[in-house]
Design an enzyme around this catalytic site. Structure first.
Site, PDB file in Angstrom:
ATOM      1  N   CYS A  81     -29.917  84.544  85.481  1.00 10.48           N
ATOM      2  CA  CYS A  81     -30.598  84.739  86.756  1.00 10.48           C
ATOM      3  C   CYS A  81     -29.665  84.570  87.948  1.00 10.48           C
ATOM      4  O   CYS A  81     -29.054  83.501  88.130  1.00 10.48           O
ATOM      5  CB  CYS A  81     -31.761  83.752  86.899  1.00 10.48           C
ATOM      6  SG  CYS A  81     -32.689  83.991  88.440  1.00 10.48           S
ATOM      7  N   TRP A 105     -39.022  87.750  93.576  1.00  7.97           N
ATOM      8  CA  TRP A 105     -39.036  89.074  94.163  1.00  7.97           C
ATOM      9  C   TRP A 105     -37.966  89.894  93.451  1.00  7.97           C
ATOM     10  O   TRP A 105     -37.186  89.365  92.673  1.00  7.97           O
ATOM     11  CB  TRP A 105     -38.797  89.027  95.681  1.00  7.97           C
ATOM     12  CG  TRP A 105     -37.622  88.222  96.123  1.00  7.97           C
ATOM     13  CD1 TRP A 105     -36.306  88.588  96.090  1.00  7.97           C
ATOM     14  CD2 TRP A 105     -37.678  86.867  96.640  1.00  7.97           C
ATOM     15  NE1 TRP A 105     -35.526  87.549  96.538  1.00  7.97           N
ATOM     16  CE2 TRP A 105     -36.335  86.498  96.907  1.00  7.97           C
ATOM     17  CE3 TRP A 105     -38.695  85.960  96.895  1.00  7.97           C
ATOM     18  CZ2 TRP A 105     -36.005  85.247  97.405  1.00  7.97           C
ATOM     19  CZ3 TRP A 105     -38.371  84.717  97.393  1.00  7.97           C
ATOM     20  CH2 TRP A 105     -37.044  84.374  97.650  1.00  7.97           C
ATOM     21  N   GLU A 134     -32.699  96.490  90.194  1.00  7.35           N
ATOM     22  CA  GLU A 134     -33.587  96.468  89.012  1.00  7.35           C
ATOM     23  C   GLU A 134     -34.490  97.703  89.009  1.00  7.35           C
ATOM     24  O   GLU A 134     -34.782  98.281  87.953  1.00  7.35           O
ATOM     25  CB  GLU A 134     -34.458  95.224  89.040  1.00  7.35           C
ATOM     26  CG  GLU A 134     -33.696  93.916  89.005  1.00  7.35           C
ATOM     27  CD  GLU A 134     -34.647  92.753  89.025  1.00  7.35           C
ATOM     28  OE1 GLU A 134     -35.234  92.441  87.974  1.00  7.35           O
ATOM     29  OE2 GLU A 134     -34.799  92.122  90.089  1.00  7.35           O
TER      30      GLU A 134
HETATM   31  C1  HEM Z   1     -36.736  84.660  93.717  1.00  6.88           C
HETATM   32  C2  HEM Z   1     -36.154  85.805  93.408  1.00  6.88           C
HETATM   33  C3  HEM Z   1     -35.467  86.112  92.101  1.00  6.88           C
HETATM   34  C4  HEM Z   1     -34.562  87.112  91.942  1.00  6.88           C
HETATM   35  C5  HEM Z   1     -34.076  88.091  93.019  1.00  6.88           C
HETATM   36  C6  HEM Z   1     -34.166  87.094  90.557  1.00  6.88           C
HETATM   37  C7  HEM Z   1     -33.286  88.031  90.012  1.00  6.88           C
HETATM   38  C8  HEM Z   1     -33.083  88.174  88.657  1.00  6.88           C
HETATM   39  C9  HEM Z   1     -32.451  89.332  88.051  1.00  6.88           C
HETATM   40  C10 HEM Z   1     -31.915  90.553  88.802  1.00  6.88           C
HETATM   41  C11 HEM Z   1     -32.422  89.119  86.712  1.00  6.88           C
HETATM   42  C12 HEM Z   1     -31.864  90.067  85.647  1.00  6.88           C
HETATM   43  C13 HEM Z   1     -33.081  90.879  85.148  1.00  6.88           C
HETATM   44  C14 HEM Z   1     -32.671  92.108  84.344  1.00  6.88           C
HETATM   45  O1  HEM Z   1     -31.485  92.478  84.427  1.00  6.88           O
HETATM   46  O2  HEM Z   1     -33.553  92.681  83.686  1.00  6.88           O
HETATM   47  C15 HEM Z   1     -33.039  87.828  86.468  1.00  6.88           C
HETATM   48  C16 HEM Z   1     -33.160  87.269  85.219  1.00  6.88           C
HETATM   49  C17 HEM Z   1     -33.895  86.111  84.975  1.00  6.88           C
HETATM   50  N1  HEM Z   1     -34.542  85.343  85.916  1.00  6.88           N
HETATM   51 FE1  HEM Z   1     -34.451  85.536  87.927  1.00  6.88          FE
HETATM   52  N2  HEM Z   1     -34.785  86.080  89.883  1.00  6.88           N
HETATM   53  C18 HEM Z   1     -35.610  85.452  90.797  1.00  6.88           C
HETATM   54  C19 HEM Z   1     -36.486  84.403  90.511  1.00  6.88           C
HETATM   55  C20 HEM Z   1     -36.685  83.866  89.238  1.00  6.88           C
HETATM   56  C21 HEM Z   1     -37.703  82.870  88.932  1.00  6.88           C
HETATM   57  C22 HEM Z   1     -38.721  82.315  89.934  1.00  6.88           C
HETATM   58  C23 HEM Z   1     -37.549  82.560  87.613  1.00  6.88           C
HETATM   59  C24 HEM Z   1     -38.319  81.590  86.752  1.00  6.88           C
HETATM   60  C25 HEM Z   1     -39.025  80.565  87.250  1.00  6.88           C
HETATM   61  C26 HEM Z   1     -36.453  83.385  87.098  1.00  6.88           C
HETATM   62  C27 HEM Z   1     -36.012  83.355  85.777  1.00  6.88           C
HETATM   63  C28 HEM Z   1     -35.181  84.337  85.229  1.00  6.88           C
HETATM   64  C29 HEM Z   1     -34.910  84.452  83.799  1.00  6.88           C
HETATM   65  C30 HEM Z   1     -35.425  83.522  82.701  1.00  6.88           C
HETATM   66  C31 HEM Z   1     -34.097  85.569  83.637  1.00  6.88           C
HETATM   67  C32 HEM Z   1     -33.520  86.137  82.306  1.00  6.88           C
HETATM   68  C33 HEM Z   1     -34.567  87.073  81.680  1.00  6.88           C
HETATM   69  C34 HEM Z   1     -34.132  87.639  80.319  1.00  6.88           C
HETATM   70  O3  HEM Z   1     -33.275  86.979  79.660  1.00  6.88           O
HETATM   71  O4  HEM Z   1     -34.661  88.712  79.915  1.00  6.88           O
HETATM   72  N3  HEM Z   1     -35.941  84.153  88.106  1.00  6.88           N
HETATM   73  N4  HEM Z   1     -33.428  87.264  87.673  1.00  6.88           N
HETATM   74  N1  LIG Z   2     -36.598  89.843  89.849  1.00  2.45           N
HETATM   75  C1  LIG Z   2     -36.924  89.507  88.594  1.00  2.45           C
HETATM   76  N2  LIG Z   2     -36.320  90.116  87.596  1.00  2.45           N
HETATM   77  C2  LIG Z   2     -36.435  89.808  86.260  1.00  2.45           C
HETATM   78  C3  LIG Z   2     -36.355  88.491  85.807  1.00  2.45           C
HETATM   79  C4  LIG Z   2     -36.466  88.232  84.430  1.00  2.45           C
HETATM   80  C5  LIG Z   2     -36.633  89.293  83.524  1.00  2.45           C
HETATM   81  C6  LIG Z   2     -36.703  90.583  84.013  1.00  2.45           C
HETATM   82  C7  LIG Z   2     -36.929  91.721  83.080  1.00  2.45           C
HETATM   83  O1  LIG Z   2     -36.170  91.557  81.917  1.00  2.45           O
HETATM   84  C8  LIG Z   2     -36.407  92.626  81.015  1.00  2.45           C
HETATM   85  C9  LIG Z   2     -35.887  92.283  79.663  1.00  2.45           C
HETATM   86  C10 LIG Z   2     -34.440  92.738  79.688  1.00  2.45           C
HETATM   87  N3  LIG Z   2     -34.278  93.516  80.905  1.00  2.45           N
HETATM   88  C11 LIG Z   2     -35.603  93.817  81.452  1.00  2.45           C
HETATM   89  C12 LIG Z   2     -36.606  90.857  85.356  1.00  2.45           C
HETATM   90  C13 LIG Z   2     -37.947  88.483  88.329  1.00  2.45           C
HETATM   91  C14 LIG Z   2     -39.046  88.542  87.521  1.00  2.45           C
HETATM   92  C15 LIG Z   2     -39.788  87.323  87.515  1.00  2.45           C
HETATM   93  C16 LIG Z   2     -39.233  86.359  88.303  1.00  2.45           C
HETATM   94  S1  LIG Z   2     -37.873  86.974  89.063  1.00  2.45           S
END
Ligand code: HEM
Ligand SMILES: N/C(=N/c1cccc(CO[C@@H]2CCNC2)c1)c1cccs1
Length: 362
Positions: free
Chosen positions: A66, A237, A242
């Site tokens: 993240c 957000w 994405e």
């Molecule tokens: C507040 C704005 C946030 C932004 C802009 C953000 C952005 C991102 C992005 C761009 C990814 C990669 C997603 C992908 O490539 O598919 C990601 C992954 C992740 N985010 Fe964040 N995030 C935010 C908030 C959060 C919150 C609130 C949580 C949990 C409480 C969180 C937990 C995670 C987790 C667990 C992943 C990995 C998901 C996976 O392994 O598939 N994020 N985030």
């Molecule tokens: N901006 C975000 N992006 C993501 C965060 C976590 C996971 C994903 C989607 O993950 C999918 C599984 C692998 N790529 C797409 C998107 C958030 C979603 C919920 C909180 S922040």
């Protein structure tokens, strides 16, 4: 170690870290005694709201993939562990969508439902995200989001009928214990969407594409101190890439680059014209422009990287080593223009954290 010993070991690590960080070291001993007897008696233990909220926020701080972790302290935590019916859970999900959307000024939140007890999940949400578009197999290709094909089929088998458009919002699918899952429509007025248009290219709106405002991941498992919260939907957000570099651009998603490039008059028969790259940039410009103009929170990948750099500094100041998964932290558009690309991160998995879990369908 027996199951109960393993659980107590996980609980002890979490409770110790939790109350040290919350500056309440004196209550650790008493609290561990309570938990030990609860585990001996029931085979599991219950978190206080304070432990639950701290665990959910630190799980975000520990999410190596993240880029948005700077704001980990501001996560709003809804405690929904008392809900036992599909109807009650549905209403809590609608409340989450409304609170998080906040008419576009998105508020990061998580709703935590009853945890797994002795390996038995109590609640599962079948959706990958609470709001996502359906995907339909038709004789001339897929309509809608190909990533949703299997869930859409499962919903149709349960009797759900979609309109068959490119942007049908899937129903919420809620399963309690081993009962058959129940599906519920999300009232349209709760689903904020953004029509995608471009600041210079007037033809862009003729593509008739839109995306939803709030990403709410609902299929991951929040693990805190050995307790598994198998239904714990969380939202933030979007980062624009994405939507603009993946959801609308991937050939196996909405695959819009050729259409955007054609309308830009680019030479799509020659790789070296870099037509994909030019179309990609304009698609992301359009996403940012549209969300900002509609007052819907979104962050561009440069600002997100700067915020992540602040997070790294904040963690160092707090005496914690930053862990990260470089392969996910770099944005899919212009990665080398961010500091992330030029450094390395240790991908050590800390707990509490959010983990993948097996799909309950397919
Ligand atoms: C507040 C704005 C946030 C932004 C802009 C953000 C952005 C991102 C992005 C761009 C990814 C990669 C997603 C992908 O490539 O598919 C990601 C992954 C992740 N985010 Fe964040 N995030 C935010 C908030 C959060 C919150 C609130 C949580 C949990 C409480 C969180 C937990 C995670 C987790 C667990 C992943 C990995 C998901 C996976 O392994 O598939 N994020 N985030
Ligand atoms: N901006 C975000 N992006 C993501 C965060 C976590 C996971 C994903 C989607 O993950 C999918 C599984 C692998 N790529 C797409 C998107 C958030 C979603 C919920 C909180 S922040």
């Amino acid at each position: 170690m027996t199951e109960k010993e393993t659980l107590f070991h996980e609980a002890k690590q979490f409770i110790t870290a939790c109350y040290h960080e919350l500056n309440k070291p004196d209550i650790i001993e008493e609290r561990l005694k309570e938990i030990k007897s609860e585990i001996n008696r029931y085979g599991y233990y219950e978190h206080t709201y304070e432990e639950l909220a701290y665990g959910a926020r630190v799980a975000w701080r520990n999410s190596n993939r993240c880029i948005g972790r700077l704001f980990w302290r501001s996560l709003h935590v809804f405690d929904a562990r008392h809900l036992a019916t599909e109807q009650g859970i549905y209403e809590a999900l609608l409340n989450h969508i409304t609170y998080a959307t906040n008419e576009g000024k998105i508020r990061p939140a998580i709703t935590i439902f009853k945890p797994q007890i002795k390996q038995e999940p109590q609640v599962r949400i079948w959706n990958h995200q609470l709001i996502r578009y359906a995907g339909y197999e038709t004789e001339n290709g897929v309509t809608g989001d190909p990533a949703s094909l299997s869930l859409t089929r499962a919903c149709q088998e349960m009797g759900w009928k979609g309109k068959g458009s490119r942007f049908d919002v899937l129903p919420l699918v809620i399963q309690v214990q081993q009962r058959p899952p129940k599906w519920f429509e999300i009232p349209e007025e709760l689903v904020l969407e953004v029509p995608i248009r471009h600041p210079e290219y007037d033809w862009f709106e003729d593509l008739n594409i839109k995306w939803y405002a709030v990403p709410i991941i609902s299929d991951m498992c929040l693990e805190i101190g050995g307790i598994h919260y198998t239904a714990s939907p969380f939202n933030g957000w979007y980062m624009e890439t994405e939507i603009g570099a993946r959801n609308l651009a991937d050939t196996f998603r909405y695959n819009l680059l050729p259409e955007v490039a054609k309308r830009m008059g680019l030479e799509i028969s020659r790789n070296a014209s870099l037509w994909k790259d030019k179309a990609l940039v304009e698609l992301n410009v359009a996403v940012l422009h549209s969300y900002k103009q509609d007052g819907v929170s979104i962050v561009d990948h440069h600002t997100a990287a700067e915020q992540f750099k602040q997070f790294e500094q904040q963690e160092r100041d707090s005496g914690r080593k930053v862990t990260g998964d470089w392969t996910w932290l770099i944005p899919p558009l212009s990665p080398a223009t961010t500091h992330i690309f030029h450094q390395t991160y240790e991908n050590r998995i800390l707990k509490p954290n959010y983990f993948y879990q097996d799909r309950p369908y397919e």
